[in-house]
Design a protein around this motif. Structure first.
Motif, PDB file in Angstrom:
ATOM      1  N   ASP A  14       0.832  -1.200   0.000  1.00  0.00           N
ATOM      2  CA  ASP A  14       0.000   0.000   0.000  1.00  0.00           C
ATOM      3  C   ASP A  14       0.872   1.259   0.000  1.00  0.00           C
ATOM      4  OD1 ASP A  14      -1.819   2.119   0.798  1.00  0.00           O
ATOM      5  OD2 ASP A  14      -3.200   0.529   1.391  1.00  0.00           O
ATOM      6  N   ASP A  15       0.546   2.213  -0.863  1.00  0.00           N
ATOM      7  CA  ASP A  15       1.331   3.449  -0.952  1.00  0.00           C
ATOM      8  C   ASP A  15       1.149   4.349   0.261  1.00  0.00           C
ATOM      9  OD1 ASP A  15       2.431   2.775  -3.378  1.00  0.00           O
ATOM     10  OD2 ASP A  15       0.889   3.811  -4.547  1.00  0.00           O
ATOM     11  N   ARG A  16       0.152   4.099   1.084  1.00  0.00           N
ATOM     12  CA  ARG A  16      -0.064   4.926   2.272  1.00  0.00           C
ATOM     13  C   ARG A  16       0.827   4.522   3.440  1.00  0.00           C
ATOM     14  NH1 ARG A  16      -6.347   3.832   2.743  1.00  0.00           N
ATOM     15  NH2 ARG A  16      -5.464   1.788   2.329  1.00  0.00           N
ATOM     16  N   ARG A  17       1.589   3.457   3.272  1.00  0.00           N
ATOM     17  CA  ARG A  17       2.419   2.989   4.398  1.00  0.00           C
ATOM     18  C   ARG A  17       3.423   4.071   4.789  1.00  0.00           C
ATOM     19  NH1 ARG A  17       4.772   0.199   0.055  1.00  0.00           N
ATOM     20  NH2 ARG A  17       6.949   0.769  -0.182  1.00  0.00           N
ATOM     21  N   ILE A  18       3.779   4.044   6.059  1.00  0.00           N
ATOM     22  CA  ILE A  18       4.673   5.043   6.644  1.00  0.00           C
ATOM     23  C   ILE A  18       5.940   4.338   7.098  1.00  0.00           C
ATOM     24  CG2 ILE A  18       4.955   6.628   8.582  1.00  0.00           C
ATOM     25  CD1 ILE A  18       1.881   6.879   8.613  1.00  0.00           C
ATOM     26  N   ASP A  19       7.080   4.915   6.793  1.00  0.00           N
ATOM     27  CA  ASP A  19       8.357   4.389   7.277  1.00  0.00           C
ATOM     28  C   ASP A  19       8.535   4.872   8.712  1.00  0.00           C
ATOM     29  OD1 ASP A  19      10.954   3.702   7.883  1.00  0.00           O
ATOM     30  OD2 ASP A  19      11.777   4.362   5.960  1.00  0.00           O
ATOM     31  N   LEU A  20       8.386   3.967   9.659  1.00  0.00           N
ATOM     32  CA  LEU A  20       8.437   4.344  11.076  1.00  0.00           C
ATOM     33  C   LEU A  20       9.850   4.665  11.565  1.00  0.00           C
ATOM     34  CD1 LEU A  20       5.789   1.871  12.510  1.00  0.00           C
ATOM     35  CD2 LEU A  20       5.537   4.304  12.018  1.00  0.00           C
ATOM     36  N   ASN A  21      10.867   4.316  10.779  1.00  0.00           N
ATOM     37  CA  ASN A  21      12.239   4.681  11.170  1.00  0.00           C
ATOM     38  C   ASN A  21      12.475   6.175  11.037  1.00  0.00           C
ATOM     39  OD1 ASN A  21      13.030   2.030  11.745  1.00  0.00           O
ATOM     40  ND2 ASN A  21      13.502   1.637   9.602  1.00  0.00           N
ATOM     41  N   GLU A  26       0.540  16.668   7.078  1.00  0.00           N
ATOM     42  CA  GLU A  26      -0.770  16.199   6.655  1.00  0.00           C
ATOM     43  C   GLU A  26      -0.683  15.861   5.177  1.00  0.00           C
ATOM     44  OE1 GLU A  26      -3.729  15.536   8.203  1.00  0.00           O
ATOM     45  OE2 GLU A  26      -2.547  15.787  10.019  1.00  0.00           O
ATOM     46  N   GLU A  27      -1.125  14.684   4.832  1.00  0.00           N
ATOM     47  CA  GLU A  27      -1.035  14.253   3.454  1.00  0.00           C
ATOM     48  C   GLU A  27      -2.403  14.293   2.798  1.00  0.00           C
ATOM     49  OE1 GLU A  27       0.922  10.552   2.988  1.00  0.00           O
ATOM     50  OE2 GLU A  27       2.613  11.155   4.212  1.00  0.00           O
ATOM     51  N   ASN A  28      -2.403  14.786   1.595  1.00  0.00           N
ATOM     52  CA  ASN A  28      -3.602  14.782   0.790  1.00  0.00           C
ATOM     53  C   ASN A  28      -3.408  13.712  -0.274  1.00  0.00           C
ATOM     54  OD1 ASN A  28      -5.639  15.231  -1.061  1.00  0.00           O
ATOM     55  ND2 ASN A  28      -5.558  17.462  -0.815  1.00  0.00           N
ATOM     56  N   ILE A  29      -4.197  12.669  -0.233  1.00  0.00           N
ATOM     57  CA  ILE A  29      -3.995  11.520  -1.111  1.00  0.00           C
ATOM     58  C   ILE A  29      -4.103  11.918  -2.576  1.00  0.00           C
ATOM     59  CG2 ILE A  29      -4.937   9.279  -1.782  1.00  0.00           C
ATOM     60  CD1 ILE A  29      -5.713   8.898   1.176  1.00  0.00           C
ATOM     61  N   GLU A  30      -5.104  12.727  -2.913  1.00  0.00           N
ATOM     62  CA  GLU A  30      -5.258  13.142  -4.305  1.00  0.00           C
ATOM     63  C   GLU A  30      -4.083  14.002  -4.755  1.00  0.00           C
ATOM     64  OE1 GLU A  30      -9.045  14.756  -5.520  1.00  0.00           O
ATOM     65  OE2 GLU A  30     -10.085  13.457  -4.099  1.00  0.00           O
ATOM     66  N   GLU A  31      -3.676  14.924  -3.907  1.00  0.00           N
ATOM     67  CA  GLU A  31      -2.546  15.797  -4.251  1.00  0.00           C
ATOM     68  C   GLU A  31      -1.271  14.973  -4.415  1.00  0.00           C
ATOM     69  OE1 GLU A  31      -0.163  19.319  -2.011  1.00  0.00           O
ATOM     70  OE2 GLU A  31      -2.355  19.404  -1.913  1.00  0.00           O
ATOM     71  N   ASP A  32      -1.083  13.982  -3.552  1.00  0.00           N
ATOM     72  CA  ASP A  32       0.071  13.088  -3.660  1.00  0.00           C
ATOM     73  C   ASP A  32       0.074  12.346  -4.994  1.00  0.00           C
ATOM     74  OD1 ASP A  32       1.965  13.144  -1.715  1.00  0.00           O
ATOM     75  OD2 ASP A  32       1.375  11.251  -0.776  1.00  0.00           O
ATOM     76  N   TYR A  33      -1.096  11.850  -5.376  1.00  0.00           N
ATOM     77  CA  TYR A  33      -1.218  11.118  -6.635  1.00  0.00           C
ATOM     78  C   TYR A  33      -0.887  12.021  -7.822  1.00  0.00           C
ATOM     79  CZ  TYR A  33      -3.314   8.771 -10.618  1.00  0.00           C
ATOM     80  OH  TYR A  33      -3.518   8.209 -11.846  1.00  0.00           O
ATOM     81  N   VAL A  34      -1.406  13.231  -7.805  1.00  0.00           N
ATOM     82  CA  VAL A  34      -1.151  14.171  -8.898  1.00  0.00           C
ATOM     83  C   VAL A  34       0.340  14.487  -8.987  1.00  0.00           C
ATOM     84  CG1 VAL A  34      -1.557  16.534  -9.716  1.00  0.00           C
ATOM     85  CG2 VAL A  34      -3.469  15.160  -8.882  1.00  0.00           C
TER      86      VAL A  34
END
Length: 165
Positions: A25-32, A41-49
């Motif tokens: 999943d592209d929403r995963r976060i690197d906890l390191n 704050e992430e905007n999923i649509e903006e990230d995709y664009v």
């Protein structure tokens, strides 16, 4: 131990979560690095664009032929996935479950008891699902880490269900 977790209770749509597939999943976060770099704050649509625009720009500059660096980048990403420590934000899952208007709290049901918190605080939580490239088999399937990272070295473990009350 089951690797499946349910979001249930005072919700319109109970949801079943399978942390085993989140690695893709592209929403995963690197906890390191997540808590050290500062949250945004992430905007999923903006990230995709942005990702699409970057790919388009790259193809314009380098051509549609896959340059040798692309294979190296893919190898690096694959290595990162196999050795990384990752989590997923809980908020999108809670939003999709659509808590009813009278829902006020979220209870994380674990083997050792229950942890209850206001729904607003629970939305900020992160579900850790892998450590150093391996799923959390011993004390998982997920660990709950507060949004501010205050318990990242001692997370809530052995989560069996997420109950909205």
């Amino acid at each position: 131990m089951s690797d499946i977790i349910q979001i249930k209770g005072n919700v319109k749509f109970p949801i079943t979560l399978d942390p085993g597939v989140w690695i893709f999943d592209d929403r995963r976060i690197d906890l390191n690095t997540y808590f050290d770099q500062g949250r945004k704050e992430e905007n999923i649509e903006e990230d995709y664009v942005k990702k699409t625009a970057n790919q388009w720009q790259r193809e314009i500059q380098e051509g549609a032929v896959f340059p040798p660096t692309l294979k190296t980048e893919q190898k690096f990403e694959k290595e990162k996935v196999l050795t990384g420590t990752f989590g997923m934000p809980l908020k999108p899952f809670l939003s999709n479950a659509e808590p009813l208007t009278n829902a006020k709290t979220v209870v994380f049901e674990t083997e050792n008891g229950e942890v209850e918190m206001p729904i607003e605080k629970a939305e900020e939580c992160i579900l850790a699902f892998s450590k150093e490239g391996k799923p959390l088999k011993e004390d998982g399937p997920v660990h709950i880490i507060y949004g501010d990272g205050s318990n990242r070295h001692d997370p809530i473990k052995k989560v069996r269900a997420i109950i909205v009350k």
